[in-house]
Design a protein around this motif. Structure first.
Motif, PDB file in Angstrom:
ATOM      1  N   GLU A 276      -5.114   5.551   8.159  1.00 56.95           N
ATOM      2  CA  GLU A 276      -5.733   5.065   7.257  1.00 56.95           C
ATOM      3  C   GLU A 276      -6.618   6.408   6.672  1.00 56.95           C
ATOM      4  OE1 GLU A 276      -9.708   2.054   6.804  1.00 56.95           O
ATOM      5  OE2 GLU A 276      -8.866   2.377   8.903  1.00 56.95           O
ATOM      6  N   SER A 277      -6.442   7.431   7.001  1.00 62.40           N
ATOM      7  CA  SER A 277      -7.281   8.609   6.366  1.00 62.40           C
ATOM      8  C   SER A 277      -6.496   8.635   4.935  1.00 62.40           C
ATOM      9  CB  SER A 277      -7.029   9.764   7.048  1.00 62.40           C
ATOM     10  OG  SER A 277      -7.395  10.832   6.204  1.00 62.40           O
ATOM     11  N   GLY A 278      -7.557   8.690   4.039  1.00 63.71           N
ATOM     12  CA  GLY A 278      -7.302   8.605   2.572  1.00 63.71           C
ATOM     13  C   GLY A 278      -6.093   9.897   2.174  1.00 63.71           C
ATOM     14  N   ALA A 283      -0.376  11.207   0.949  1.00 63.40           N
ATOM     15  CA  ALA A 283       0.643  11.918   1.183  1.00 63.40           C
ATOM     16  C   ALA A 283       1.753  11.194   1.640  1.00 63.40           C
ATOM     17  CB  ALA A 283       0.216  13.206   2.012  1.00 63.40           C
ATOM     18  N   MET A 284       1.444  10.411   2.334  1.00 70.45           N
ATOM     19  CA  MET A 284       2.605   9.449   3.257  1.00 70.45           C
ATOM     20  C   MET A 284       3.124   8.420   2.458  1.00 70.45           C
ATOM     21  SD  MET A 284       1.084   9.152   7.186  1.00 70.45           S
ATOM     22  CE  MET A 284       2.380   8.368   7.759  1.00 70.45           C
ATOM     23  N   SER A 314      -6.285   9.506  -5.149  1.00 70.18           N
ATOM     24  CA  SER A 314      -4.832   9.728  -5.285  1.00 70.18           C
ATOM     25  C   SER A 314      -3.970   8.688  -4.628  1.00 70.18           C
ATOM     26  CB  SER A 314      -4.329  11.194  -4.100  1.00 70.18           C
ATOM     27  OG  SER A 314      -5.094  12.319  -4.776  1.00 70.18           O
ATOM     28  N   ALA A 315      -4.493   8.120  -3.555  1.00 69.29           N
ATOM     29  CA  ALA A 315      -3.750   7.048  -2.953  1.00 69.29           C
ATOM     30  C   ALA A 315      -4.038   5.687  -3.584  1.00 69.29           C
ATOM     31  CB  ALA A 315      -4.240   6.679  -1.331  1.00 69.29           C
ATOM     32  N   LEU A 320      -1.320   1.720  -7.437  1.00 70.85           N
ATOM     33  CA  LEU A 320      -1.294   1.204  -8.968  1.00 70.85           C
ATOM     34  C   LEU A 320       0.175   1.614  -9.464  1.00 70.85           C
ATOM     35  CD1 LEU A 320      -4.994   2.102 -10.032  1.00 70.85           C
ATOM     36  CD2 LEU A 320      -3.832  -0.131  -9.944  1.00 70.85           C
ATOM     37  N   GLU A 321       0.566   2.789  -9.369  1.00 72.92           N
ATOM     38  CA  GLU A 321       1.690   3.162 -10.031  1.00 72.92           C
ATOM     39  C   GLU A 321       2.945   2.312  -9.287  1.00 72.92           C
ATOM     40  OE1 GLU A 321       2.108   7.343  -9.449  1.00 72.92           O
ATOM     41  OE2 GLU A 321       0.978   7.874 -11.457  1.00 72.92           O
ATOM     42  N   ARG A 322       3.021   2.296  -8.022  1.00 67.78           N
ATOM     43  CA  ARG A 322       4.010   1.435  -7.474  1.00 67.78           C
ATOM     44  C   ARG A 322       3.915  -0.103  -7.713  1.00 67.78           C
ATOM     45  NH1 ARG A 322       5.612   2.954  -1.308  1.00 67.78           N
ATOM     46  NH2 ARG A 322       5.626   5.472  -1.930  1.00 67.78           N
ATOM     47  N   ALA A 323       2.647  -0.505  -8.112  1.00 60.85           N
ATOM     48  CA  ALA A 323       2.178  -1.743  -8.699  1.00 60.85           C
ATOM     49  C   ALA A 323       2.750  -2.171 -10.054  1.00 60.85           C
ATOM     50  CB  ALA A 323       1.076  -2.451  -8.618  1.00 60.85           C
ATOM     51  N   GLU A 324       3.198  -0.988 -10.661  1.00 61.91           N
ATOM     52  CA  GLU A 324       3.718  -0.873 -12.127  1.00 61.91           C
ATOM     53  C   GLU A 324       2.330  -1.330 -13.010  1.00 61.91           C
ATOM     54  OE1 GLU A 324       7.193  -3.228 -12.610  1.00 61.91           O
ATOM     55  OE2 GLU A 324       8.346  -1.965 -11.618  1.00 61.91           O
TER      56      GLU A 324
END
Length: 358
Positions: A276-278, A283-284, A314-315, A320-324
């Motif tokens: 859960e760490s930001g 990164a993951m 960053s996460a 958002l990018e993955r959700a287009e």
């Protein structure tokens, strides 16, 4: 190197445990899915319970079923009656145990072991030998056993007293005395919290067999953890088990025996592959190995990325990018606020939130 699972016998020796025959059958059947070569089921002389468990599992498992016996005629008879594939005769070898357990000499213990092994073979089973408290016995007193007996021999750290440097030195000393390490088996206890480490050191030095137990279940502090040994060995070697069954089988064994483990228990705890760490989750999302020593899916586990109050910009941008969705500053802040209010969420739910955020 082969693994021998001792969960069924060792767990049954824990105070307050009274597993039913069906519980042990279910646990043993689950263990067999791993493709283990050896599964130790019990001590038949103790009664009908262990005899029935051993007989039923010997009739059904692919693994060779191991029963234990003292170097006594009645023990051997009971073990043979159980139908075990292998009967593991155990004798004390340290001065302390020779005096306390049998009040006799090492030579007499060896003589009794010879007779017991002959009886096992005459009865149609394979014979193994375990030397109790071997790691607290001078190596010069242990080495002759490998000359006298042609059976596989396991050396036991019966009270969990030894450390990895000592174990490595002891095995090297045996080798200097002419013992082939690939004939040696090892059995450790976790009284100092070092059983798994001792097992791994022994494996690296080329022993033939390592005794392990699911979640370290066993008397006192338990034994080397099956799951820890498998994953550690697989980092640079071959454990010989069906890898993607490891976590499911260990959890099935625990369920069968009504045992639980701390969520933070290595390999099989529910929390050990949750992040859960930001910084970590950001990164993951790009490379899971950034903050993982192994891929949990390789061993039948799952990775859980959580997004909530600890999630950073960053996460949020990556979600958002993955959700287009274009990761504008406003959307990033709105997503972070929603995650604080509704999180923590797993990845799929966090992506759905990212798709809807304004």
């Amino acid at each position: 190197m082969s693994l021998c699972d001792v969960t069924l016998r060792e767990a049954g020796q824990m105070p307050g445990r009274a597993y039913t025959i069906e519980q042990k059958i279910a646990a043993g059947t689950a263990l067999d899915r791993l493709g283990l070569p050896l599964i130790q089921t019990g001590f038949p002389i103790t009664g009908e319970h262990d005899t029935v468990v051993t007989r039923r599992l010997a009739d059904t498992l692919e693994a060779e079923v191991v029963a234990i016996a003292r170097a006594r005629e009645d023990d051997i008879a009971a073990a043979l009656e159980s139908g075990a594939d292998i009967i593991e005769v155990f004798i004390p070898i340290s001065d302390r145990q020779l005096e306390a357990v049998i009040d006799d000499s090492r030579e007499s213990a060896f003589d009794a072991a010879h007779e017991a092994i002959d009886s096992v073979r005459d009865g149609g089973a394979k014979a193994h030998l375990t030397l109790m408290d071997a790691f607290r016995t001078d190596a010069a007193s242990v080495a002759p056993a490998f000359e006298q007996f042609d059976a596989p021999i396991t050396l036991a750290d019966t009270v969990g007293a030894r450390t990895p440097p000592f174990v490595a030195g002891y095995l090297r000393t045996l080798a200097e005395l002419g013992v082939s390490i690939n004939r040696v088996g090892v059995h450790f206890h976790d009284d100092l919290g070092l059983a798994t480490a001792n097992a791994l050191v022994s494996s690296q030095l080329g022993v033939d067999r390592v005794d392990v137990s699911v979640a370290s279940l066993g008397e006192r502090a338990g034994n080397p953890a099956l799951e820890e040994c498998v994953v550690a060995i697989e980092q640079d070697g071959d454990s010989g088990v069906v890898l993607d069954e490891l976590v499911p089988v260990c959890r099935a064994v625990l369920d069968s025996l009504d045992e639980t483990v701390d969520p933070r228990k290595a390999i099989i705890g529910e929390a050990v592959t949750a992040h859960e760490s930001g910084l970590h989750t950001a990164a993951m999302l790009e490379d899971p190995a950034t903050f993982e020593p192994y891929d949990p899916e390789m061993f039948g586990g799952t990775r859980q990325l959580l997004f909530g109050a600890r999630t950073g910009q960053s996460a949020a941008r990556e979600l958002l990018e993955r959700a287009e969705r274009e990761p504008t500053d406003e959307r990033i802040e709105n997503l972070l606020e929603r995650l604080v209010d509704d999180g923590p969420l797993e990845l799929d739910a966090a992506l759905e939130m990212a798709e809807r955020v304004q």
